[in-house]
Design a protein around this motif. Structure first.
Motif, short mmCIF file in Angstrom:
data_model
loop_
_atom_site.label_atom_id
_atom_site.label_comp_id
_atom_site.label_asym_id
_atom_site.label_seq_id
_atom_site.Cartn_x
_atom_site.Cartn_y
_atom_site.Cartn_z
N GLY A 120 0.79 -1.22 0.00
CA GLY A 120 0.00 0.00 0.00
C GLY A 120 0.82 1.27 0.00
N GLU A 121 0.12 2.37 -0.22
CA GLU A 121 0.73 3.69 -0.27
C GLU A 121 0.47 4.45 1.03
OE1 GLU A 121 2.59 4.94 -2.79
OE2 GLU A 121 2.45 2.99 -3.78
N ILE A 122 1.30 5.43 1.31
CA ILE A 122 1.11 6.33 2.44
C ILE A 122 1.47 7.73 2.01
CG2 ILE A 122 1.48 4.67 4.33
CD1 ILE A 122 4.41 5.70 4.43
N GLN A 123 1.03 8.70 2.79
CA GLN A 123 1.46 10.08 2.62
C GLN A 123 2.63 10.34 3.57
OE1 GLN A 123 0.05 12.25 0.35
NE2 GLN A 123 -1.12 10.44 -0.32
N TYR A 137 6.91 -5.94 11.91
CA TYR A 137 5.74 -6.13 11.05
C TYR A 137 5.83 -7.48 10.37
CZ TYR A 137 8.80 -4.93 7.09
OH TYR A 137 9.81 -4.91 6.17
N ASN A 138 4.71 -7.94 9.86
CA ASN A 138 4.65 -9.21 9.16
C ASN A 138 4.51 -8.98 7.67
OD1 ASN A 138 4.70 -10.99 11.46
ND2 ASN A 138 2.60 -10.34 11.89
N ARG A 139 4.90 -9.96 6.90
CA ARG A 139 4.72 -9.91 5.46
C ARG A 139 3.24 -9.70 5.12
NH1 ARG A 139 6.79 -14.69 1.35
NH2 ARG A 139 5.84 -13.89 -0.58
N GLY A 140 2.97 -8.73 4.25
CA GLY A 140 1.60 -8.45 3.86
C GLY A 140 0.94 -7.35 4.65
N ASP A 141 1.56 -6.90 5.77
CA ASP A 141 1.00 -5.76 6.50
C ASP A 141 1.02 -4.53 5.60
OD1 ASP A 141 0.66 -7.31 8.73
OD2 ASP A 141 2.30 -6.43 9.88
N THR A 142 0.16 -3.58 5.88
CA THR A 142 0.14 -2.35 5.09
C THR A 142 1.10 -1.32 5.70
OG1 THR A 142 -1.67 -1.34 6.34
CG2 THR A 142 -2.26 -2.75 4.45
N ARG A 143 1.62 -0.48 4.85
CA ARG A 143 2.47 0.59 5.33
C ARG A 143 1.69 1.52 6.26
NH1 ARG A 143 4.24 -0.58 0.17
NH2 ARG A 143 6.49 -1.05 0.11
N GLN A 144 0.43 1.74 5.95
CA GLN A 144 -0.38 2.63 6.78
C GLN A 144 -0.54 2.07 8.18
OE1 GLN A 144 -1.56 5.77 5.70
NE2 GLN A 144 -1.73 5.91 7.93
N SER A 145 -0.68 0.74 8.30
CA SER A 145 -0.85 0.16 9.64
C SER A 145 0.41 0.33 10.48
CB SER A 145 -1.22 -1.33 9.53
OG SER A 145 -0.14 -2.11 9.03
N VAL A 146 1.58 0.23 9.84
CA VAL A 146 2.83 0.42 10.57
C VAL A 146 2.98 1.90 10.96
CG1 VAL A 146 5.34 0.20 10.49
CG2 VAL A 146 3.91 -1.53 9.39
N LEU A 147 2.67 2.80 10.02
CA LEU A 147 2.74 4.22 10.32
C LEU A 147 1.77 4.59 11.43
CD1 LEU A 147 3.75 7.07 9.77
CD2 LEU A 147 2.12 7.22 7.87
N ASP A 148 0.58 4.01 11.42
CA ASP A 148 -0.39 4.28 12.48
C ASP A 148 0.18 3.91 13.84
OD1 ASP A 148 -2.22 5.19 10.63
OD2 ASP A 148 -3.40 3.35 10.59
N ARG A 149 0.88 2.80 13.92
CA ARG A 149 1.48 2.39 15.19
C ARG A 149 2.58 3.35 15.63
NH1 ARG A 149 4.22 -2.33 15.12
NH2 ARG A 149 3.87 -2.96 12.96
N MET A 150 3.36 3.82 14.67
CA MET A 150 4.41 4.80 14.97
C MET A 150 3.82 6.08 15.54
SD MET A 150 6.82 4.45 11.59
CE MET A 150 7.91 3.05 11.32
N GLN A 151 2.73 6.53 14.93
CA GLN A 151 2.12 7.78 15.37
C GLN A 151 1.36 7.61 16.68
OE1 GLN A 151 0.11 8.69 11.55
NE2 GLN A 151 1.51 10.42 11.36
N LYS A 152 0.74 6.47 16.88
CA LYS A 152 0.07 6.21 18.15
C LYS A 152 1.08 6.17 19.29
CE LYS A 152 -3.00 2.99 20.56
NZ LYS A 152 -3.75 1.70 20.47
N ALA A 153 2.26 5.59 19.00
CA ALA A 153 3.31 5.52 20.02
C ALA A 153 3.76 6.92 20.44
CB ALA A 153 4.50 4.72 19.50
#
Length: 311
Positions: A120-123, A137-153
């Motif tokens: 997937g894409e992100i801004q 992260y696991n194979r197949g995770d979305t970039r947005q889901s990883v970024l969301d975790r970074m920002q929530k942290a």
């Protein structure tokens, strides 16, 4: 009876003995995959000898627990019994993306876009909203889901740190704390200096002095990436929302994503009356309370540079 015992012993050896893989292999078990589908993938990868045999043994000796989807790293020579335990336990292969302290958001974006097996894409995230750390992260995770975790942290850590802030600090809001912390992060890499650097800028803010932080000149030019050359006089004099050589107060927002230590330093700066600092030739800085002291420190720095042929 002897034949039965021999067959049983042989079966247990097949099930619990060393597997065929000579090196570590990776196997992807798709979401919703049956045991038979997973066994086929294991056989293709060379982790087991026979999918049919694996399924038979798993149903008889595997305890009946289901398998979990995901990407698995199968160690060399792992037995069929342990392969099944791995799939039943869901111990999937974890990949990591690391964001160092002080990384600007454009580089966070680039790191996520380059991270293998993300989708997937992100801004480009808003500057200062990502907490630097290593994220699995696991194979197949979305970039947005990883970024969301970074920002929530970052939201979580900043909220907790703000609650513990010392009275009388120079910043009035969590955003101001992030902004000043991003400057501190860019000005020193020495952990023992962070609170003193934070004190210098805090003292300047309280006295309505210009912060005069070089990284704030660079940010509008490169969005936080290295400039790769000396700052030009025209850039030093540029009037914008970030250049703290032509404005008092904080810039419009963070100039990087600060780490925990720099956030903590801004919210609990050192007890110091210093208003100036300059490099001391050791990777650290010399601090001064007065302009006269600072000018003397600057001359020492120039002398060191001249001795090295840099001036």
């Amino acid at each position: 009876m002897l034949l039965a015992l021999g067959a049983g012993f042989y079966a247990l050896q097949l099930w619990g003995g060393a597997g065929p893989a000579k090196v570590n292999v990776s196997v992807l078990v798709p979401e919703g995959a049956s045991l038979s589908r997973a066994a086929n993938e294991l056989e293709k990868a060379g982790a087991i000898r026979s999918a049919r045999q694996f399924v038979l043994f798993a149903r008889v000796l595997g305890g009946g627990e289901g398998i979990k989807a995901g990407e698995y790293r199968i160690p060399a020579r792992l037995s069929q019994a342990d392969v099944l335990k791995l799939l039943q336990g869901g111990r999937t292969l974890q990949r990591m993306v690391t964001i160092p302290e002080g990384t600007p958001s454009i580089i966070v974006y680039e790191a996520l876009m380059k991270a293998p097996q993300l989708q997937g894409e992100i801004q480009v995230p808003v500057e200062g909203t990502v907490l630097p750390d290593s994220y699995a992260y696991n194979r197949g995770d979305t970039r947005q889901s990883v970024l969301d975790r970074m920002q929530k942290a970052m939201v979580t850590y900043l909220a907790k740190a703000w609650e513990k802030r010392k009275p009388g600090i120079a910043v009035n809001t969590p955003l101001e704390a992030l902004t000043l912390a991003s400057i501190v992060e860019k000005e020193t890499s020495k952990s023992e200096e962070r609170r003193t650097v934070a004190a210098v800028y805090s003292n300047r803010l309280k006295q309505n002095m210009m912060l005069q932080a070089d990284p704030t000149i660079i940010y509008p030019i490169t969005k936080g990436k290295p400039l790769g050359r000396r700052i030009l006089q025209s850039e030093l004099r540029a009037v914008n929302q970030y250049n703290t050589y032509t404005m008092t107060g904080l810039p419009a927002g963070p100039i990087a994503n600060p780490g925990r230590a720099s956030i903590d330093a801004v919210l609990d700066p050192a007890q110091s009356s210093a208003l100036y600092f300059v490099a001391d030739g050791t990777g650290g800085h010399a601090f001064a309370d007065t302009l006269e002291q600072h000018n003397a420190n600057v001359q020492k720095w120039y002398a060191l540079r001249r001795a090295k042929g840099e001036m």
